[in-house]
Structure formats: structure tokens, C-alpha cells
Design an enzyme around this catalytic site. Structure first.
Site, PDB file in Angstrom:
ATOM      1  N   CYS A  86       0.834  -1.201   0.000  1.00 45.45           N
ATOM      2  CA  CYS A  86       0.000   0.000   0.000  1.00 45.45           C
ATOM      3  C   CYS A  86       0.873   1.257   0.000  1.00 45.45           C
ATOM      4  O   CYS A  86       1.518   1.559  -0.993  1.00 45.45           O
ATOM      5  CB  CYS A  86      -0.981  -0.027   1.175  1.00 45.45           C
ATOM      6  SG  CYS A  86      -2.351   1.154   0.985  1.00 45.45           S
ATOM      7  N   HIS A 176      -3.718  -4.879   0.731  1.00 46.13           N
ATOM      8  CA  HIS A 176      -3.169  -5.404   1.986  1.00 46.13           C
ATOM      9  C   HIS A 176      -3.242  -6.942   1.998  1.00 46.13           C
ATOM     10  O   HIS A 176      -4.284  -7.512   2.301  1.00 46.13           O
ATOM     11  CB  HIS A 176      -3.947  -4.845   3.183  1.00 46.13           C
ATOM     12  CG  HIS A 176      -3.672  -3.402   3.448  1.00 46.13           C
ATOM     13  ND1 HIS A 176      -2.610  -2.977   4.216  1.00 46.13           N
ATOM     14  CD2 HIS A 176      -4.304  -2.283   3.024  1.00 46.13           C
ATOM     15  CE1 HIS A 176      -2.601  -1.659   4.265  1.00 46.13           C
ATOM     16  NE2 HIS A 176      -3.614  -1.205   3.552  1.00 46.13           N
ATOM     17  N   GLU A 178      -1.851  -8.825   4.154  1.00 49.32           N
ATOM     18  CA  GLU A 178      -1.744  -9.324   5.528  1.00 49.32           C
ATOM     19  C   GLU A 178      -3.093  -9.548   6.194  1.00 49.32           C
ATOM     20  O   GLU A 178      -3.175 -10.244   7.213  1.00 49.32           O
ATOM     21  CB  GLU A 178      -0.887  -8.373   6.373  1.00 49.32           C
ATOM     22  CG  GLU A 178      -1.493  -7.015   6.653  1.00 49.32           C
ATOM     23  CD  GLU A 178      -1.202  -5.969   5.593  1.00 49.32           C
ATOM     24  OE1 GLU A 178      -1.140  -4.777   5.937  1.00 49.32           O
ATOM     25  OE2 GLU A 178      -1.037  -6.336   4.406  1.00 49.32           O
ATOM     26  N   SER A 230       1.309  -4.825  35.878  1.00 48.71           N
ATOM     27  CA  SER A 230       0.022  -4.136  35.771  1.00 48.71           C
ATOM     28  C   SER A 230      -1.143  -5.111  35.685  1.00 48.71           C
ATOM     29  O   SER A 230      -2.283  -4.749  35.939  1.00 48.71           O
ATOM     30  CB  SER A 230       0.013  -3.242  34.530  1.00 48.71           C
ATOM     31  OG  SER A 230      -0.027  -4.033  33.355  1.00 48.71           O
ATOM     32  N   GLY A 231      -0.842  -6.344  35.298  1.00 51.94           N
ATOM     33  CA  GLY A 231      -1.905  -7.319  35.057  1.00 51.94           C
ATOM     34  C   GLY A 231      -2.280  -7.407  33.601  1.00 51.94           C
ATOM     35  O   GLY A 231      -3.050  -8.281  33.191  1.00 51.94           O
ATOM     36  N   GLY A 232      -1.726  -6.507  32.785  1.00 54.68           N
ATOM     37  CA  GLY A 232      -1.976  -6.555  31.343  1.00 54.68           C
ATOM     38  C   GLY A 232      -1.118  -7.609  30.670  1.00 54.68           C
ATOM     39  O   GLY A 232      -0.255  -8.236  31.294  1.00 54.68           O
ATOM     40  N   VAL A 233      -1.336  -7.802  29.393  1.00 59.73           N
ATOM     41  CA  VAL A 233      -0.642  -8.849  28.652  1.00 59.73           C
ATOM     42  C   VAL A 233       0.870  -8.629  28.649  1.00 59.73           C
ATOM     43  O   VAL A 233       1.651  -9.543  28.926  1.00 59.73           O
ATOM     44  CB  VAL A 233      -1.171  -8.926  27.198  1.00 59.73           C
ATOM     45  CG1 VAL A 233      -0.309  -9.871  26.365  1.00 59.73           C
ATOM     46  CG2 VAL A 233      -2.618  -9.394  27.182  1.00 59.73           C
ATOM     47  N   ASP A 234       1.310  -7.404  28.358  1.00 62.18           N
ATOM     48  CA  ASP A 234       2.740  -7.155  28.191  1.00 62.18           C
ATOM     49  C   ASP A 234       3.533  -7.437  29.459  1.00 62.18           C
ATOM     50  O   ASP A 234       4.522  -8.174  29.442  1.00 62.18           O
ATOM     51  CB  ASP A 234       2.976  -5.710  27.737  1.00 62.18           C
ATOM     52  CG  ASP A 234       2.462  -5.455  26.328  1.00 62.18           C
ATOM     53  OD1 ASP A 234       2.370  -6.425  25.568  1.00 62.18           O
ATOM     54  OD2 ASP A 234       2.152  -4.305  26.003  1.00 62.18           O
ATOM     55  N   SER A 235       3.120  -6.846  30.572  1.00 60.72           N
ATOM     56  CA  SER A 235       3.877  -7.046  31.809  1.00 60.72           C
ATOM     57  C   SER A 235       3.736  -8.473  32.318  1.00 60.72           C
ATOM     58  O   SER A 235       4.673  -9.022  32.915  1.00 60.72           O
ATOM     59  CB  SER A 235       3.436  -6.048  32.882  1.00 60.72           C
ATOM     60  OG  SER A 235       2.107  -6.273  33.286  1.00 60.72           O
TER      61      SER A 235
END
Length: 334
Positions: A86, A176, A178, A230-235
Site C-alpha cells: 500500500c 493489503h 496481511e 500491571s496485570g496486562g498482557v505485556d507485563s
């Protein structure tokens, strides 16, 4: 352990598309290691990364506007295959001597391309003469090709829907591939990775995990790590990965601000203490946070209040633990 993270690596340069992460997902699903970096990545950094192939993402920007993003020049001189998607197609053409102009009609959503000539991207997927469904999202379009390119597919709104410079192994698509709305898009990306770029496809997430654990152990040694959880996915992923690497040398600090979903704080504590058996300091500071936010309506004041209070609590808890040489975070948010 696979070594593709240092040999068969793909660089994805991000120009701001909402679906750039999907490009990485398709590449990794094909068994190839890749990383996403901003289009402003320095030429020295690109040399150091030493990609075997480069993919240029889409963007909400317009190539025709002054100051719009461009790919570093080394992308086109490094001698590696390049796939422009694109906006990536448009900046490739503009930078190599072609021309991009505002389209007469904007193509957004389902569209169809007519396959005009054979192309390495099409091997085992599309045949000459076929009409194939894709997902478009563009207003501008290529009006003149750079020297060395040929048209291999067209659409109603994009006369240069897919172009190829086989000698330099530069390929570009206006749509696109993807997204799932382009039914054979993942196969086109695989052809770029394997037929064009000659990559092995032997990398796995398991290999990445093993390598990440080795790196953590080597960096930390016998030291201690404090993780802001934090309880989020990343941490959460970062904490579990580090714990697998160094065990109880890790301590997580979870500051409960009282601003999470109902019951979520209890779930975090149960998960990390009971399931993963990770040392966890749980600070229930809900009353403190909510008290400081009482009567505050300005969003910026709220943000600064939450941030300052969090740092104060986290710092105090970290000092109680003492002796930690490393701070782990899942996300660094500017």
C-alpha cells in the site's frame, strides 16, 4: 536451538498502518523471525540488524504531501528483497523515480485484481488471466513506474496494483495481503519470504522463548529483578518469561489502583501467586488513588495524579525489597 534470529531475519518498517502487526504475524506464522521498527530507523541500525528481506508497511499518510514518511535510502541499496504494501508501494515508487498522484476514486474494502503476467509472488497461488479478491485501502495511486519495474496485476482503481522489478527483487502491492479479507494474502507473503528471499522458515516461537530466557539469565546473572506488574498482557508475559529464566530472583510489584475491572485485581494476584508461584507484592492502594481523584474532572490532571501516586508507591515498595539491580517492564509508554 534455531539461529534464525541472527540469520534469517526480516525487517518490517512501520509507516503507521493500523495493521502492521498483522504483517509480522503472517511472517512469524510462516516460520520466519521478524521485527517491526519505525520508518525512521537509522541506516546504521538497519545495517546492524542485517535483514535478509525488508517489508514496507501501509500508512494513513499521503506520499503526495510534503514531509510525508520515506524509507531510509539503504532499503533500496542493501541488495535484499523488498516488499512494499500500500503506502509502502507508493513510497518505493516515489523514491526510485516513479510518480504517485491522488486517485480519481478512492478504493476501500473488497476489490479485485486482474493477473496480467507471471510473477514470483504468484507461484502456486494465482494464474495469469485470473481475477482475484483483495482488500484495498488507498486514495493515492502510482501513476508512473520507476525504471526496471513491470505491471503484473491491475485493478479498477489501481492500474499498477502489483508491480515487480525481478532483477532487484523489489515487489509491491497496492492492497493489503496481511489481512484475512485478502483470501490468498498469506500465500503471497510466503512466496516473498521463500521463493523471492530464499528464507528457511525454520524459526519458531519456542526457539525465540528459549533464546530470550538465555539472554535474561546472561544479563541478570545472580542479581535481583523487580518487575512492575500491571496485570496486562505485556507485563504479565514479561514477568512469566523472566521468572522462568531466574526463578525467585524476580519479585513483582502490583499496585492496585482501584481503577481495574471488577474482580480483575484478585485474578492477577491468584494467577501469579497460586498458578505461577511468582513472588508478588500486592499493594491495595485503591482508597488512596480514588481519594486523590475525587472531584477531579480534567483528564490531564487525572493522568498526572495517577502517575505520580503510582511512582511514589512503587518506589517505596522497591526500597523495601532492596538490592535489585534491574527493573523489568512489559511496555515503555512515552
Amino acid at each position: 536451538m534455531a539461529t534464525e534470529t541472527t540469520s534469517d531475519r526480516v525487517l518490517i518498517l512501520d509507516f503507521g498502518s493500523q495493521v502492521t502487526q498483522l504483517i509480522a504475524r503472517r511472517v512469524r506464522e510462516a516460520g520466519v523471525f521478524c521485527e517491526i521498527h519505525p520508518y525512521s530507523m537509522s541506516e546504521d541500525a538497519i545495517r546492524a540488524y542485517a535483514p535478509k528481506a525488508i517489508i514496507l508497511s501501509g500508512s494513513p499518510a499521503s506520499v503526495t504531501e510534503e514531509g510525508s514518511p520515506r524509507a531510509p535510502g539503504i532499503v533500496f541499496t542493501a541488495g535484499v528483497p523488498v516488499l512494499g504494501i500500500c503506502y509502502g508501494q507508493q513510497t518505493m515508487c516515489e523514491q526510485l523515480g516513479g510518480k504517485v498522484e491522488p486517485g480519481e476514486t478512492r478504493e476501500f474494502g473488497r476489490a479485485f485484481v486482474d493477473v496480467k503476467e507471471p510473477c514470483a509472488l504468484f507461484e502456486g497461488v494465482w494464474q495469469v488471466g485470473a481475477r482475484e479478491q483483495v482488500w484495498m485501502s488507498h486514495g493515492d495511486r502510482v501513476a508512473k513506474l520507476p525504471e526496471g519495474f513491470r505491471i503484473v496485476a491491475t485493478s479498477e482503481g489501481a492500474p499498477y496494483a502489483i508491480i515487480a522489478d525481478d532483477a532487484r527483487r523489489f515487489y509491491a502491492v497496492q492492497f493489503h495481503p496481511e489481512v484475512v479479507h485478502t483470501p490468498h494474502g498469506d500465500a503471497l507473503i510466503r512466496n516473498f519470504l521463500f521463493s523471492v528471499s530464499g528464507l528457511s522458515g525454520s524459526w519458531t516461537m519456542a526457539a525465540f522463548k528459549a533464546q530470550a530466557i538465555e539472554k535474561i539469565r546472561a544479563q541478570v546473572g545472580t542479581g535481583k529483578v523487580i518487575c512492575g506488574l500491571s496485570g496486562g498482557v505485556d507485563s504479565s508475559v514479561a514477568a512469566v518469561l523472566i521468572h522462568e529464566a531466574i526463578g525467585d530472583q524476580l519479585t513483582c510489584i502490583f499496585v492496585d489502583t482501584g481503577l481495574m475491572r471488577a474482580g480483575e485485581a484478585d485474578e492477577v494476584v491468584t494467577l501469579f501467586r497460586d498458578h505461577y508461584n511468582i513472588p508478588l507484592v500486592h499493594v491495595d492502594a485503591a482508597d488512596l488513588f480514588l481519594g486523590k481523584l475525587a472531584g477531579v474532572s480534567d483528564p490531564e490532571v487525572k493522568r498526572k495524579t495517577i502517575g505520580a501516586t503510582f511512582i511514589e508507591i512503587f518506589d517505596a515498595e522497591a526500597k523495601k525489597i532492596g538490592g535489585a539491580g534491574f527493573l523489568a517492564q512489559g511496555t515503555l509508554t512515552p
